[in-house]
Motif scaffolding. Sequence first.
Motif, mmCIF file in Angstrom:
data_model
loop_
_atom_site.group_PDB
_atom_site.id
_atom_site.type_symbol
_atom_site.label_atom_id
_atom_site.label_comp_id
_atom_site.label_asym_id
_atom_site.label_seq_id
_atom_site.Cartn_x
_atom_site.Cartn_y
_atom_site.Cartn_z
ATOM 1 N N THR A 149 0.840 -1.190 0.000
ATOM 2 C CA THR A 149 0.000 0.000 0.000
ATOM 3 C C THR A 149 0.880 1.247 0.000
ATOM 4 O O THR A 149 2.056 1.216 0.385
ATOM 5 C CB THR A 149 -0.908 0.055 1.233
ATOM 6 O OG1 THR A 149 -0.093 0.226 2.408
ATOM 7 C CG2 THR A 149 -1.749 -1.209 1.366
ATOM 8 N N THR A 150 0.299 2.356 -0.431
ATOM 9 C CA THR A 150 1.043 3.614 -0.424
ATOM 10 C C THR A 150 1.440 4.005 0.996
ATOM 11 O O THR A 150 2.551 4.504 1.218
ATOM 12 C CB THR A 150 0.191 4.716 -1.063
ATOM 13 O OG1 THR A 150 -0.041 4.386 -2.447
ATOM 14 C CG2 THR A 150 0.883 6.066 -1.000
ATOM 15 N N ARG A 151 0.562 3.776 1.959
ATOM 16 C CA ARG A 151 0.904 4.112 3.344
ATOM 17 C C ARG A 151 2.151 3.348 3.801
ATOM 18 O O ARG A 151 3.048 3.927 4.428
ATOM 19 C CB ARG A 151 -0.275 3.811 4.269
ATOM 20 C CG ARG A 151 0.021 4.117 5.733
ATOM 21 C CD ARG A 151 -1.189 3.925 6.611
ATOM 22 N NE ARG A 151 -2.144 5.008 6.463
ATOM 23 C CZ ARG A 151 -2.017 6.201 7.044
ATOM 24 N NH1 ARG A 151 -0.952 6.471 7.794
ATOM 25 N NH2 ARG A 151 -2.939 7.125 6.874
ATOM 26 N N THR A 152 2.220 2.069 3.479
ATOM 27 C CA THR A 152 3.396 1.279 3.846
ATOM 28 C C THR A 152 4.642 1.782 3.135
ATOM 29 O O THR A 152 5.720 1.891 3.734
ATOM 30 C CB THR A 152 3.165 -0.204 3.520
ATOM 31 O OG1 THR A 152 2.064 -0.691 4.296
ATOM 32 C CG2 THR A 152 4.395 -1.039 3.804
ATOM 33 N N GLU A 161 4.805 9.757 10.611
ATOM 34 C CA GLU A 161 3.348 9.678 10.534
ATOM 35 C C GLU A 161 2.733 11.072 10.500
ATOM 36 O O GLU A 161 1.737 11.303 9.803
ATOM 37 C CB GLU A 161 2.823 8.889 11.728
ATOM 38 C CG GLU A 161 1.320 8.655 11.719
ATOM 39 C CD GLU A 161 0.859 7.723 10.607
ATOM 40 O OE1 GLU A 161 -0.358 7.704 10.323
ATOM 41 O OE2 GLU A 161 1.714 7.017 10.025
ATOM 42 N N VAL A 164 2.938 12.370 6.917
ATOM 43 C CA VAL A 164 1.987 11.646 6.063
ATOM 44 C C VAL A 164 0.579 12.183 6.274
ATOM 45 O O VAL A 164 -0.165 12.427 5.309
ATOM 46 C CB VAL A 164 2.051 10.131 6.361
ATOM 47 C CG1 VAL A 164 0.894 9.396 5.676
ATOM 48 C CG2 VAL A 164 3.382 9.552 5.885
ATOM 49 N N GLU A 165 0.202 12.400 7.544
ATOM 50 C CA GLU A 165 -1.148 12.894 7.843
ATOM 51 C C GLU A 165 -1.325 14.340 7.417
ATOM 52 O O GLU A 165 -2.413 14.741 7.000
ATOM 53 C CB GLU A 165 -1.429 12.748 9.339
ATOM 54 C CG GLU A 165 -1.626 11.313 9.794
ATOM 55 C CD GLU A 165 -2.857 10.689 9.159
ATOM 56 O OE1 GLU A 165 -3.936 11.298 9.173
ATOM 57 O OE2 GLU A 165 -2.726 9.558 8.622
ATOM 58 N N ARG A 169 -1.556 12.274 2.972
ATOM 59 C CA ARG A 169 -2.923 11.755 3.035
ATOM 60 C C ARG A 169 -3.945 12.724 2.441
ATOM 61 O O ARG A 169 -4.744 12.322 1.594
ATOM 62 C CB ARG A 169 -3.282 11.381 4.468
ATOM 63 C CG ARG A 169 -4.579 10.579 4.558
ATOM 64 C CD ARG A 169 -4.834 10.095 5.972
ATOM 65 N NE ARG A 169 -6.089 9.385 6.084
ATOM 66 C CZ ARG A 169 -6.641 9.013 7.227
ATOM 67 N NH1 ARG A 169 -6.014 9.277 8.369
ATOM 68 N NH2 ARG A 169 -7.788 8.373 7.247
ATOM 69 N N SER A 173 -5.467 11.809 -1.337
ATOM 70 C CA SER A 173 -6.898 11.493 -1.345
ATOM 71 C C SER A 173 -7.553 12.025 -2.609
ATOM 72 O O SER A 173 -8.455 11.390 -3.170
ATOM 73 C CB SER A 173 -7.581 12.094 -0.106
ATOM 74 O OG SER A 173 -7.138 11.465 1.063
ATOM 75 N N SER A 180 -7.494 6.523 2.742
ATOM 76 C CA SER A 180 -6.784 5.645 3.670
ATOM 77 C C SER A 180 -5.389 5.265 3.178
ATOM 78 O O SER A 180 -4.693 4.501 3.851
ATOM 79 C CB SER A 180 -7.609 4.370 3.914
ATOM 80 O OG SER A 180 -8.849 4.687 4.494
ATOM 81 N N LEU A 181 -5.010 5.753 1.994
ATOM 82 C CA LEU A 181 -3.716 5.424 1.390
ATOM 83 C C LEU A 181 -3.554 3.924 1.189
ATOM 84 O O LEU A 181 -2.462 3.368 1.333
ATOM 85 C CB LEU A 181 -2.561 5.975 2.233
ATOM 86 C CG LEU A 181 -2.516 7.503 2.392
ATOM 87 C CD1 LEU A 181 -1.329 7.917 3.249
ATOM 88 C CD2 LEU A 181 -2.473 8.205 1.050
ATOM 89 N N GLU A 182 -4.665 3.269 0.823
ATOM 90 C CA GLU A 182 -4.626 1.821 0.586
ATOM 91 C C GLU A 182 -4.335 1.487 -0.869
ATOM 92 O O GLU A 182 -4.249 0.323 -1.244
ATOM 93 C CB GLU A 182 -5.968 1.208 0.976
ATOM 94 C CG GLU A 182 -7.142 1.733 0.165
ATOM 95 C CD GLU A 182 -8.492 1.309 0.703
ATOM 96 O OE1 GLU A 182 -9.439 1.233 -0.090
ATOM 97 O OE2 GLU A 182 -8.602 1.065 1.912
#
Length: 417
Positions: A149-152, A161, A164-165, A169, A173, A180-182
Amino acid sequence: MAEAQDDRHDVVVIGAGAAGLACASDLAAAGLRVRLLEAEDTVGGRIRTDRVAGFTIDHGFQVFNTSYPQVRRRFDLPALFLRPFTPGVLVHSDGGRLRLADPTRRPRDGIGLLTGGRVKPRDLLAFGALSAHAMLAPASRVRARPDVTTRTALADAGFSEDFVEMFFRPFLSGVFLEDSLETSARFFHLVWRSMLRGTLCLPRDGIGAVPAQLAAGLPKSMLRPLSPVSALTPTGVACRDGEVRARAVVVATGANAAARLLPGLEPPVGRTVTTLYHAVERSPLTEPTLLVDARRRFLNTCVLTEVQPGYSSDGRSLVSTSVLGAPAPAEEAAVLSALAEAYGVDTGTWEPVHRVTVRNALPAMPPPMPLTRTTRFAPGRYVCGDHRATGSLQGALASGARAAREVLTDLSPAGAP
């Protein structure tokens, strides 16, 4: 003579969106006899532009990226009269407005972030490394990576973090149409690469000028608008005026329409986005820049007339704001309240001009995501579109080009069954 009695066509292409236009163009250039059928009265599919109350209104917020390989191959860019967005994004947060820009184009912005204490040094270093890799590494390296995932991927790249937030994110979006950056990191890396290598622009006459230019290059009489296809037949397709016969059929429609024509095709989950357009007497942001919200109350907003002044016929500003899903009226009021805070102006006098909800605007792209896939569905049957590739103009054009190559291979004497 009815077309059902006319066997002139080698291929019927259904759908004159970007994929169908690219496919039909390549097939015609190879000497095949092609009929391009479109259900609507104009080309482009979701890539279209209307005139509403004196404003140029694109079908949802859209940008044109000059770095896409298919774009460079197919378009006369000067003829589109492109004007750019600034190479960066503004983030509205509780601590004020933050500007993040391409460090290779605006290095001073990065220095300002560091000296202002708004961003940690580790995040600026990771941001620079990510951007340098996107600029220099070959795309084949992105395709070869194990997908996550993009978050990972962002965590693995060293981003905190908090950063990212605050930035990734809310910004992504609006790119992925999920918050959710999935989305697949492969897609993220290709998007980041294209943004850094190209320029995000808008054509003078709206995004609809893009498919219109493709259509203008087709042979005369190939395109037949207002010709919805009800079904595929053993020898072609069934239309309102009868059957159109062809040796091969390419379905270049949206995912759900393709699934109706090709039983057994599994359409991907689609993302829905709504864009709200408001007319404003005075521009709330006098630069052509995308503004995002760290609290994610909207995806993004911008003053389109700062990019292309001709989008307004009377000198007023046109503000575009996109949100996930299809908001109810009460939710629209909450968006206006968030915009008042983000722009620092009173939005009570903003005039609603138009609202566009685009369902299946993008396919969901969780990992592992194949960046390319065959368009062959069954003998003589092909399917292409952005839902078969990365959900972008590049993906749609590349999918259409691949369909043309596979049709040419299969219809040639060497490739014939």
